[in-house]
Write a protein that holds these residues in place. Sequence first.
Motif, PDB file in Angstrom:
ATOM      1  N   LEU A 227       0.815  -1.249  -0.010  1.00  0.00           N
ATOM      2  CA  LEU A 227       0.107   0.095  -0.157  1.00  0.00           C
ATOM      3  C   LEU A 227       0.754   1.227  -0.171  1.00  0.00           C
ATOM      4  O   LEU A 227       0.370   2.475  -0.247  1.00  0.00           O
ATOM      5  N   GLN A 228       2.135   1.103   0.558  1.00  0.00           N
ATOM      6  CA  GLN A 228       2.953   2.075   0.524  1.00  0.00           C
ATOM      7  C   GLN A 228       3.871   2.386  -0.542  1.00  0.00           C
ATOM      8  O   GLN A 228       3.861   3.594  -1.127  1.00  0.00           O
ATOM      9  N   THR A 229       4.067   1.512  -1.319  1.00  0.00           N
ATOM     10  CA  THR A 229       5.018   1.460  -2.394  1.00  0.00           C
ATOM     11  C   THR A 229       4.235   1.309  -3.671  1.00  0.00           C
ATOM     12  O   THR A 229       4.711   1.626  -4.653  1.00  0.00           O
ATOM     13  N   GLY A 230       2.979   0.598  -3.798  1.00  0.00           N
ATOM     14  CA  GLY A 230       2.424   0.658  -4.881  1.00  0.00           C
ATOM     15  C   GLY A 230       2.841  -0.610  -5.579  1.00  0.00           C
ATOM     16  O   GLY A 230       2.530  -0.893  -6.757  1.00  0.00           O
ATOM     17  N   LYS A 231       3.740  -1.409  -5.121  1.00  0.00           N
ATOM     18  CA  LYS A 231       4.226  -2.683  -5.907  1.00  0.00           C
ATOM     19  C   LYS A 231       3.419  -3.886  -5.172  1.00  0.00           C
ATOM     20  O   LYS A 231       2.827  -3.788  -4.161  1.00  0.00           O
ATOM     21  N   LYS A 232       3.359  -4.910  -6.096  1.00  0.00           N
ATOM     22  CA  LYS A 232       2.809  -6.202  -5.738  1.00  0.00           C
ATOM     23  C   LYS A 232       3.825  -7.310  -5.343  1.00  0.00           C
ATOM     24  O   LYS A 232       4.821  -7.126  -6.028  1.00  0.00           O
ATOM     25  N   PHE A 233       3.644  -7.943  -4.291  1.00  0.00           N
ATOM     26  CA  PHE A 233       4.818  -8.767  -3.883  1.00  0.00           C
ATOM     27  C   PHE A 233       4.247 -10.315  -4.075  1.00  0.00           C
ATOM     28  O   PHE A 233       2.977 -10.479  -3.816  1.00  0.00           O
ATOM     29  N   GLU A 234       5.124 -11.167  -4.512  1.00  0.00           N
ATOM     30  CA  GLU A 234       4.733 -12.469  -4.816  1.00  0.00           C
ATOM     31  C   GLU A 234       5.929 -13.416  -3.971  1.00  0.00           C
ATOM     32  O   GLU A 234       7.081 -12.929  -4.149  1.00  0.00           O
ATOM     33  N   ILE A 235       5.446 -14.466  -3.330  1.00  0.00           N
ATOM     34  CA  ILE A 235       6.416 -15.472  -2.812  1.00  0.00           C
ATOM     35  C   ILE A 235       6.052 -16.756  -3.269  1.00  0.00           C
ATOM     36  O   ILE A 235       4.983 -17.103  -3.253  1.00  0.00           O
ATOM     37  N   LEU A 236       6.939 -17.394  -4.603  1.00  0.00           N
ATOM     38  CA  LEU A 236       6.627 -18.752  -4.952  1.00  0.00           C
ATOM     39  C   LEU A 236       7.166 -19.516  -4.166  1.00  0.00           C
ATOM     40  O   LEU A 236       8.420 -19.642  -4.172  1.00  0.00           O
ATOM     41  N   ASN A 237       6.491 -20.646  -3.832  1.00  0.00           N
ATOM     42  CA  ASN A 237       6.941 -21.607  -3.160  1.00  0.00           C
ATOM     43  C   ASN A 237       7.245 -22.887  -3.793  1.00  0.00           C
ATOM     44  O   ASN A 237       6.321 -23.520  -4.363  1.00  0.00           O
ATOM     45  N   PHE A 238       8.773 -23.265  -4.081  1.00  0.00           N
ATOM     46  CA  PHE A 238       8.976 -24.130  -4.910  1.00  0.00           C
ATOM     47  C   PHE A 238       9.508 -25.605  -4.030  1.00  0.00           C
ATOM     48  O   PHE A 238      10.044 -26.292  -4.524  1.00  0.00           O
ATOM     49  N   SER A 239       8.973 -25.522  -2.724  1.00  0.00           N
ATOM     50  CA  SER A 239       9.409 -26.518  -1.863  1.00  0.00           C
ATOM     51  C   SER A 239       8.560 -27.662  -1.858  1.00  0.00           C
ATOM     52  O   SER A 239       7.370 -27.789  -2.171  1.00  0.00           O
ATOM     53  N   VAL A 240       9.322 -28.902  -1.665  1.00  0.00           N
ATOM     54  CA  VAL A 240       8.691 -30.157  -1.754  1.00  0.00           C
ATOM     55  C   VAL A 240       9.003 -30.839  -0.786  1.00  0.00           C
ATOM     56  O   VAL A 240      10.239 -30.952  -0.352  1.00  0.00           O
ATOM     57  N   HIS A 241       8.158 -31.550   0.003  1.00  0.00           N
ATOM     58  CA  HIS A 241       8.863 -32.645   1.129  1.00  0.00           C
ATOM     59  C   HIS A 241       9.848 -33.543   0.718  1.00  0.00           C
ATOM     60  O   HIS A 241       9.877 -34.165  -0.249  1.00  0.00           O
ATOM     61  N   ALA A 242      10.644 -33.827   1.688  1.00  0.00           N
ATOM     62  CA  ALA A 242      11.760 -34.540   1.592  1.00  0.00           C
ATOM     63  C   ALA A 242      12.888 -34.126   0.491  1.00  0.00           C
ATOM     64  O   ALA A 242      13.690 -34.681   0.263  1.00  0.00           O
ATOM     65  N   TYR A 243      12.709 -32.847   0.036  1.00  0.00           N
ATOM     66  CA  TYR A 243      13.970 -32.182  -0.655  1.00  0.00           C
ATOM     67  C   TYR A 243      15.105 -32.367   0.229  1.00  0.00           C
ATOM     68  O   TYR A 243      15.235 -31.818   1.091  1.00  0.00           O
TER      69      TYR A 243
END
Length: 438
Positions: A227-243
């Motif tokens: 809301l302050q920066t006008g940016k959109k934030f994304e966190i993409l989760n590439f995790s898989v169990h037992a990696y």
Amino acid sequence: MDELGIIWQGMLNSGPLDLAVLIGIPIGLGVTGVLLRHRTRETFGTGIKASVASKDFILEAVVISAVAGAFIVIGLWPNLLNPISPALGKLVESMRDRVQLNAADSRKLIRGYYEDLGDVTRFNNELWTLYGMKPHNVESLQSTAQTRQRNDSIGVEFVPSTVETFAGATRTINSLGLRDREYPLVPGPNTFRIALVGSSNDMGWGVNDNETYENLVEDRLNHEIGLQTGKKFEILNFSVHAYRPTQKLATIEQRVFAARPNIILYAASTEEFNFMFKSVRSLADKQLLEQFPFIADAIERANINAKRLPNEVVLQMKLGPFAEESLRALLERFRDGALSRGIHPVLLILELPRDNRLRGEVFDRLVDLGEATNLTTLDLQGAFAAVRDRRSLWVLPWDDHINAEGHRLLADRLYSLLLSEVLVPSNASIKQDNPFRR
């Protein structure tokens, strides 16, 4: 035998003062017993005055009471031992507040999740109690319609666009094959993108889609900073169990770079060193060891025939001494690959509920590796500091993966570190999506 090996290794890694204290306590108790062994039980007819016998008895009672009181005080306040022996203080506190299995049984429990070793309840009463609570109709953790094998160094991945109840929670896999919300492969305009690569706890084992720590951080970034920066934030989760570490690196090189993140978080737990060589057999079977020269080098230095690997216990024992330098080489390759693409590489050190309340040595070893490889390091240890009963952060009484409350605590700490380390844009005057992008 595992327990004896751990004790022996601990003694070899102890300093002279620690050993002196550990050995001195039983010797001191023995000497005290010898000095006081002649307590007079009957005084009549012995020629010993009752007052003398009484004094001897009182002295002995005082000494025994003082020793017992000292043990009670130390049990209540183990930090009193720190000026004498910090290691001994940690040992006492871990015994007092023991909420996890010992190192050997913990490894067997973890292997039980991923390798189906059979009846792990034979190891000790604690395992018996944990697994005795496990429902018989719990879905198999070995196979799921949401995962499929790959014939490469990644090994396994999620099937895109699937939904399943897994480990008691709804798990949604998006069109990119991530346990996450929907995202385009390439970030849109004015978007700041973070990629997370980890294992089961980072994937969100046993918690619902919106309860994972990465989704909680993403929501907060968009609500408070977006809301302050006008940016959109994304966190993409590439995790898989037992990696394992090599699978994380392969995922970064083969999948994450294509998503063009601004930051990559390589998530490491206190099991990172133990898991360093867990993928060796799979890589050897697929003839992929040459993709990881540091693994091949460790095999050669351990005098192991890569074409005829020994059984898993012997293999891990022989390769264990090379775990730290191999992990360092892996992190250096991660760093160089990210920086060459203008991406900021970050080492994220995860705290687990089964970790000791006191900061263990492995956290410092991971921090040192981060510094040695010039990686920004986000240390989440301490996220659970206010939680007295760490089992309250387990998904289930027999499953020590992080529950929703634990993910919330991790999210709070990670969010604070992202801001304090200035890893995300926090004001509208920042015009570049990423200062590392060239």
